[in-house]
Each structure stands twice: as structure tokens, then as C-alpha cells.
Motif scaffolding. Structure first.
Motif, PDB file in Angstrom:
ATOM      1  N   LYS A  90      34.980  47.528  34.595  1.00  0.00           N
ATOM      2  CA  LYS A  90      35.381  46.421  35.476  1.00  0.00           C
ATOM      3  C   LYS A  90      34.221  45.999  36.383  1.00  0.00           C
ATOM      4  O   LYS A  90      33.946  44.812  36.558  1.00  0.00           O
ATOM      5  CB  LYS A  90      36.589  46.838  36.322  1.00  0.00           C
ATOM      6  N   ALA A 109      34.075  34.474  38.640  1.00  0.00           N
ATOM      7  CA  ALA A 109      35.528  34.493  38.867  1.00  0.00           C
ATOM      8  C   ALA A 109      36.242  33.685  37.787  1.00  0.00           C
ATOM      9  O   ALA A 109      37.254  34.139  37.227  1.00  0.00           O
ATOM     10  CB  ALA A 109      35.844  33.939  40.260  1.00  0.00           C
ATOM     11  N   TYR A 114      39.571  35.960  37.623  1.00  0.00           N
ATOM     12  CA  TYR A 114      39.849  36.598  38.910  1.00  0.00           C
ATOM     13  C   TYR A 114      39.679  35.566  40.017  1.00  0.00           C
ATOM     14  O   TYR A 114      38.980  34.575  39.857  1.00  0.00           O
ATOM     15  CB  TYR A 114      38.856  37.734  39.203  1.00  0.00           C
ATOM     16  N   CYS A 115      40.262  35.850  41.168  1.00  0.00           N
ATOM     17  CA  CYS A 115      39.964  35.017  42.328  1.00  0.00           C
ATOM     18  C   CYS A 115      38.597  35.472  42.871  1.00  0.00           C
ATOM     19  O   CYS A 115      38.147  36.589  42.604  1.00  0.00           O
ATOM     20  CB  CYS A 115      41.053  35.124  43.393  1.00  0.00           C
ATOM     21  N   ARG A 116      37.977  34.601  43.597  1.00  0.00           N
ATOM     22  CA  ARG A 116      36.632  34.902  44.090  1.00  0.00           C
ATOM     23  C   ARG A 116      36.621  36.110  45.031  1.00  0.00           C
ATOM     24  O   ARG A 116      35.686  36.902  45.022  1.00  0.00           O
ATOM     25  CB  ARG A 116      36.082  33.662  44.809  1.00  0.00           C
ATOM     26  N   HIS A 118      38.482  38.744  44.861  1.00  0.00           N
ATOM     27  CA  HIS A 118      38.551  39.966  44.063  1.00  0.00           C
ATOM     28  C   HIS A 118      37.171  40.292  43.480  1.00  0.00           C
ATOM     29  O   HIS A 118      36.748  41.447  43.481  1.00  0.00           O
ATOM     30  CB  HIS A 118      39.587  39.834  42.948  1.00  0.00           C
ATOM     31  N   VAL A 119      36.484  39.279  43.015  1.00  0.00           N
ATOM     32  CA  VAL A 119      35.130  39.483  42.475  1.00  0.00           C
ATOM     33  C   VAL A 119      34.224  40.040  43.569  1.00  0.00           C
ATOM     34  O   VAL A 119      33.479  41.001  43.351  1.00  0.00           O
ATOM     35  CB  VAL A 119      34.559  38.164  41.896  1.00  0.00           C
ATOM     36  N   CYS A 122      35.148  43.709  44.299  1.00  0.00           N
ATOM     37  CA  CYS A 122      34.646  44.595  43.223  1.00  0.00           C
ATOM     38  C   CYS A 122      33.131  44.730  43.296  1.00  0.00           C
ATOM     39  O   CYS A 122      32.582  45.819  43.092  1.00  0.00           O
ATOM     40  CB  CYS A 122      35.048  44.051  41.855  1.00  0.00           C
TER      41      CYS A 122
END
Length: 134
Positions: A90, A109, A114-116, A118-119, A122
Motif C-alpha cells: 500500500k 489519489a 483514494y482521497c487526497r 488518505h494518500v 499513507c
């Protein structure tokens, strides 16, 4: 691998892209100049003017500079790839898209669905993992 080393990849990539655009502009100017000189002299390859010669020298110098920058970028990417390969998939995907492909956060993203935020979260976790390894 530190955060600064990873960001240097992005910066160096952008610098190389800028220099490549400059090189294309310089080539266009060189060929325009060469064409004018050829028209004036009437014979191709004779009496190369000083401005044409200077442009050719600048073209070569910029090309050499770009090649050195590319060598440095390849070295940085190899070092980064070694650290990134040890991450969970991931995080690895995000880090590779960012630092190997130099994509923007929005592109990453979108590509991953993914939403920004979340990126970014991570990415932050991956940075911590990479810094803990050194």
C-alpha cells in the motif's frame, strides 16, 4: 532514505524537465540562426558565424549538464527504490508513483481511487517507516 532526499528526486526531475524545454528552445534558435547564415553565405557548412558557433557550444554544454543531472537522478531513484521495496505494498505504490514517476498528489489519489487526505496520510506513515530504517 530521508524526506529531503526523496524531495530532491522531485526537484531534480522538475529541473531536468525545465532544462529539456530550454534545450528545445535553444535548438530552435540555433537552427533558425543556421538557416539565416546559410541563406546569406549561399553554401551550407561554410563560414559558420560566431553567433551560430556560440549557440552550438551552448547546446552542447546544456546537453552535458542535463546528462549529469540525469545520472544523479538515476542514482537517487536507485537508492530510494531500495528503501521503498521494503515497504508494505500500500505504501510502496504511493511512494513509487510519487518518487519514481513524479506524479502529483492529485494524480496519485485519482489513480488509486483514494482521497487526497488518505494518500497524504499513507505517505507520512511511509516516510516514518523509511526514516526509522536509517
Amino acid at each position: 532514505m530521508t524526506k529531503q532526499e526523496l524531495y530532491r528526486i522531485i526537484s531534480l526531475n522538475q529541473l531536468i524537465e525545465s532544462k529539456l524545454r530550454q534545450l528545445e528552445q535553444l535548438k530552435a534558435t540555433y537552427y533558425d540562426l543556421k538557416s539565416i547564415v546559410d541563406d546569406v553565405t549561399g553554401v551550407r557548412g561554410t563560414n559558420i558565424s560566431k553567433p551560430t558557433e556560440n549557440a552550438a557550444v551552448k547546446l552542447m554544454a546544456l546537453s552535458e549538464e542535463i546528462n549529469r543531472d540525469i545520472d544523479t537522478l538515476v542514482d537517487l531513484k536507485e537508492k530510494a527504490a531500495a528503501g521503498i521495496q521494503r515497504l508494505d505494498w500500500k505504501y510502496r505504490v504511493i511512494m513509487e508513483l510519487r518518487y519514481m514517476e513524479c506524479l502529483s498528489w492529485a494524480e496519485i489519489a485519482d489513480k488509486l481511487g483514494y482521497c487526497r487526505q488518505h494518500v497524504n496520510r499513507c505517505h507520512g506513515e511511509a516516510l516514518k517507516m523509511l526514516q526509522n530504517e536509517t
